[in-house]
Design an enzyme around this catalytic site. Structure first.
Site: not given
Length: 342
Positions: A54-57
């Site tokens: 999920a970090y910066s998708r």
């Protein structure tokens, strides 16, 4: 850099774990600069890298993958699953359907055929933990995951997962990733003792209390910082700012920065394996590495205890997990006509 054993896995990791949340659109959008930061951390002896889908998708994983080319075998690589990765309601959570799909996506972005630690980013009360553990067990047996862990699980959920693993013959969580700092010591009461009981390694996040323990946030002034732009409530919590004002003289008397005091504090706990440091710039990394050799003596730790007693939290940290029983009023309140005693 010294190395510690990650729980009872036998895996040796550095007391600093490089967190990759700030690499990508959420923090540093310059891929080349982010790669240089990661590689400098590795050169300094850090062998533990933690990211999440999920970090910066997914962008963070892509950057980490670029940085680890040619160095993958010397790095203990961790990633996570749970947070939304799209508008589809099934592109999130802890279901078998999503956990398996999400890992395949992470492996592709990371440019590797396995991760050393695959973590469940948050609990999912709508999903049986047996469902999740069963999927993770299959991934371990397929050779795509070396060991599994959880992140920000309450102590009761950790215990339940351990019991389910034992009763069903499934892989068990070998690590926990909770928030921990001088300002957020609540996990000392139950989470850390439970992790010790089950031989779990702990990699703690936000040792700088979401930026408050950098010394850049003071009472009466709000700096124009990257984190402040996100509007985090914990950065303006008066109780937390009061504690910071009391901690700054402790650091000054010890001849160190507040940042170094904070990071040295968390790795001094006997149940903590690694502290996740999340630099956004090279200067941030250099500052954190400069405090790697600092040891806090009992006098300093006693002064910290007097300001923030063991096992207590000063205010709440944004991004920390609250169970539905706390967040949802309908689960805390009877219907109006059922509330009276007579």
């Amino acid at each position: 850099m010294k190395y510690r054993t990650l729980g009872r896995t036998g895996i040796k990791v550095s007391p600093y774990c490089l967190g990759a949340m700030m690499f990508g659109a959420m923090g540093n959008p310059d891929h080349d600069d982010s790669v240089r930061i990661i590689q400098k951390a590795l050169d300094a002896g850090i062998n533990f890298v933690d990211t999440a889908d999920a970090y910066s998708r997914g962008e963070s994983e892509e950057i980490v993958g670029k940085a680890l080319k040619g160095r993958r075998d010397n790095v203990v690589l961790a990633t996570k699953v749970h947070l939304p990765m799209g508008d589809d309601p099934n592109q999130r959570g802890n279901s078998r359907r999503w956990v398996i799909r999400a890992l395949e996506d992470s492996l592709r972005r990371l440019g590797t055929d396995h991760v050393d630690l695959f973590q469940i980013h948050r609990p999912a009360p709508d999903t049986d933990v047996e469902e999740t553990l069963s999927a993770l067990t299959d991934l371990v047996r397929a050779g795509k995951v070396r060991t599994i862990g959880a992140s920000t699980f309450p102590a009761s959920d950790i215990v339940e997962a351990q019991w389910v693993s034992e009763r069903r013959g499934l892989e068990r969580f070998r690590t926990e990733q909770p928030p921990y700092s001088i300002l957020n010591r609540g996990i000392e009461r139950e989470v850390l003792p439970v992790c010790e009981r089950y031989g779990m390694g702990t990699l703690v996040w936000s040792p700088l209390a979401g930026g408050l323990l950098t010394g850049r946030y003071r009472k009466g002034r709000q700096p124009d910082t990257h984190r402040a732009a996100f509007g985090f409530k914990h950065l303006s919590d008066e109780r937390r700012l009061d504690a910071v004002e009391q901690l700054i003289p402790v650091a000054q008397d010890a001849g160190m920065s507040l940042t170094h005091l904070a990071t040295a504090f968390v790795i001094a706990h006997s149940a903590v394996t690694s502290a996740i440091i999340g630099p956004r710039t090279m200067d941030h990394l250099d500052d954190l590495l400069a405090g790697a050799e600092i040891t806090l003596d009992d006098e300093i730790l006693d002064r910290i205890d007097a300001i923030v007693p063991p096992g207590t939290d000063v205010g709440a940290l944004d991004m920390a997990y609250n169970s539905p029983a706390v967040e949802q009023a309908r689960l805390r309140r009877r219907l109006p006509d059922e509330r009276s005693a007579a």
